[in-house]
Each structure stands twice: as structure tokens, then as C-alpha cells.
Design an enzyme around this catalytic site. Structure first.
Site, mmCIF file in Angstrom:
data_model
loop_
_atom_site.group_PDB
_atom_site.id
_atom_site.type_symbol
_atom_site.label_atom_id
_atom_site.label_comp_id
_atom_site.label_asym_id
_atom_site.label_seq_id
_atom_site.Cartn_x
_atom_site.Cartn_y
_atom_site.Cartn_z
ATOM 1 N N SER A 164 0.785 -1.179 0.058
ATOM 2 C CA SER A 164 0.102 -0.007 -0.044
ATOM 3 C C SER A 164 0.698 1.177 -0.087
ATOM 4 C CB SER A 164 -0.941 -0.072 1.165
ATOM 5 O OG SER A 164 -1.579 1.209 1.369
ATOM 6 N N TYR A 176 -2.074 -1.878 10.483
ATOM 7 C CA TYR A 176 -2.121 -2.113 9.380
ATOM 8 C C TYR A 176 -0.937 -1.245 8.594
ATOM 9 C CZ TYR A 176 -3.981 -1.370 4.549
ATOM 10 O OH TYR A 176 -4.203 -1.662 3.116
#
Length: 318
Positions: A164, A176
Site C-alpha cells: 500500500s 495496518y
């Protein structure tokens, strides 16, 4: 002088364009294993590769996800139920994949499965909250990769890892962003180690896309539960207004920035699997390509300002 530089730059882009367009031959004989195919990027990629004639081995978290995907694809596509946070499940899936590919080996491994919750300011979370995300996004991905690597090496194939833009610049607390930074490091080391075996490793760095990973209602529910369990002292320090503005800012960001067209990410993954000369990194989405990833190269004082300027102020700040 300027004409010379322009000629060199023009030649560079022509050569780059030519290399990008060169595709791997005999794709219909190649097997690709994809995790996280219930929905989102993995589901779209599985269907795209199936349409191109590749032999897709699609791993889904649920039996329903596997059945729905099989109905939407050709008979070539095969599915398996896989929970990447469970080593036993990973071992069974790896054995299944070995039986499917036989002596051909595995041309592609796409590590796409992941989770985004729980996420919140770090002080609101427990170590168990971090562990839940890391066990899936980081340790689960590593487990799948190690289990299937011998098959990929045998085919001199590809490993594609979906990280990401938050693998470059952190935008929230929780596991995350940590997991994505970890996947970037794992992928970099893997790429260098496997190059002598003819295996190529590519990283996909999407921006904001609307998938099951970031369903707004689920994220708000998780935040509400996290806020509700906090000790009184922590709640008083941040304040109810902070919590409400934090949720509102998150909701506004996702509504304005989340791209509903997932094809840019799937196309990047497909190129990494099918091009003779895949890129090391792919940034997918205008936000990642032109703003978020470039922001990670800026001075820290500037990136900190940009990333925090819309955040609410705690009730008991200095």
C-alpha cells in the site's frame, strides 16, 4: 546541449515503452496462485487472468466466496478455502497447489489477502489488536510465501506482493501501516535473494480504493467498540469531541478519496505476472502515484504537517 538531452530522454522512454509491451509467451500453460479472492483486487485479478487463459488457483477465505468465483469463471479456474493467519490452513493449501501444478511449478504467487481492522490511534489499542492485523497481513503473507516458494522457484516465476502507499508513509495508528512497512522490507529482501534463481518479485502499492478491506460501516463499528472500552482517563484526555471528529474525518476521507474502479490495481498485478520485464514497484491510483508516495520523500516536517492538519485536537493537549 538541450537537444542532446531531449534525444536521450526520448530514447529512454521509447525503450521503456517497448520493454513494457513485451509479454511472456505460452501464458495458457502457466499456473498462478492468488490469495484473497472472495472480493476486491484478488477477485478481479482472478477473473482477468482466467479470461486470458491462465490456470488460476484462487484462494478464498470463505466457501461462499469460492463458489461465487467459480460460477463467474471458466472451468480452468480452481478454488481453495484458505485462512492465511492459520499455519495449518496454509500448509493444506500449499499441498493442494503442489498437486494442481505437478511438474510445471507455480508461475505466479500473488499475495493479496489482508485485513484493515482494528485501526485507531495507537493508545486506544491493545497488543491483541496489533497482533490480529499482523498475523494476517504480515506473518500470514510470509507463511504463504515460504510454503509456495519451492514451486515458484521451480518455474522461475513471479512473486507479487500487495502492500500500500502506507508502506511508504504512515497515515493512522494500529497494525495496518506497520504490516505494510514490514511487507515492503520482506519483499525487498526476497527480490534480492531470489534473483539468482530467475524469480522476479514485484510490489503493488495502491492508493485509496473501495474494497471489503475498508467498508466504512465496519470501520465505524470497530472504532465505536474501541472507544467504548477505553479507560476513563484516556477518554478524558482525548475528549468526546476528538472521537466524533476523528470518525467524521475518516468518513469524509473515504467518501471523497476512495476509488471504486479497482482495475488499475488488477492491471498492475497482471502486468507484473505477464510482462517479460515486470517493474519492481507499481503505484496504482492517481493519489498514490502523484501525491501520497511522493509525499513520503518530502522532509518529515512537511509530511507531518500534511498528514495531521485535519486531525482533531485532544481535550488535554499541551
Amino acid at each position: 546541449m538541450w537537444l542532446y538531452l531531449a534525444t536521450i530522454m526520448g530514447l529512454y522512454f521509447v525503450i521503456r515503452w517497448y520493454r513494457e509491451k513485451q509479454m511472456v509467451p505460452n501464458l495458457t500453460n502457466k499456473y498462478v496462485f492468488i490469495t484473497g479472492c472472495d472480493s476486491g483486487f484478488g477477485n478481479l485479478l482472478a477473473r482477468q487472468l482466467d479470461q486470458r487463459g491462465l490456470r488460476v488457483l484462487a484462494a478464498c477465505l470463505t466457501q461462499k466466496g469460492a463458489e461465487d468465483l467459480k460460477e463467474a469463471a471458466s472451468e480452468r479456474l480452481q478454488t481453495v478455502v484458505l485462512d492465511i493467519s492459520s499455519h495449518a490452513s496454509v500448509a493444506l493449501a500449499a499441498q493442494w497447489a503442489k498437486q494442481q501444478v505437478g511438474d510445471k511449478g507455480l508461475w505466479g504467487l500473488v499475495n493479496n489477502a489482508g485485513t484493515g481492522v482494528p485501526g485507531a490511534p495507537n493508545e486506544w489499542l491493545t497488543t491483541e489488536d496489533f497482533t490480529r492485523v499482523l498475523n494476517v497481513n504480515l506473518l500470514g503473507t510470509i507463511d504463504v510465501t515460504l510454503g509456495l516458494l519451492p514451486l515458484v522457484r521451480k518455474a522461475q516465476g513471479r512473486v507479487v506482493v500487495v502492500t500500500s502507499f502506507v508502506g511508504r508513509i504512515t497515515f493512522c495508528g494500529g497494525g495496518y501501516c506497520i504490516s505494510k512497512f514490514g511487507l515492503e522490507a520482506f519483499s525487498d529482501s526476497l527480490r534480492r535473494e531470489l534473483a539468482p534463481f530467475g524469480v522476479k518479485v514485484s510490489i503493488i502499492e495502491p492508493g485509496y480504493f473501495k474494497t471489503q478491506l475498508n467498508v466504512l460501516a465496519n470501520m465505524k463499528t470497530h472504532l465505536s467498540d474501541i472507544w467504548g472500552r477505553l479507560p476513563a482517563e484516556v477518554k478524558e484526555s482525548y475528549g468526546q469531541e476528538y472521537y466524533e471528529k476523528y470518525v467524521a474525518d475518516m468518513e469524509s476521507s473515504f467518501q471523497q478519496l476512495c476509488n471504486t474502479d479497482l482495475s488499475p490495481v488488477a492491471d498492475c498485478m497482471e502486468h507484473a505476472l505477464t510482462a517479460k520485464h515486470p517493474w519492481t514497484r507499481y503505484s496504482a491510483g492517481w493519489d498514490a502515484k502523484y501525491f501520497l508516495i511522493p509525499l513520503s520523500y518530502m522532509p518529515t516536517v512537511l509530511s507531518d504537517y500534511v498528514m495531521t492538519r485535519t486531525l482533531p485536537k485532544p481535550a488535554k493537549s499541551i
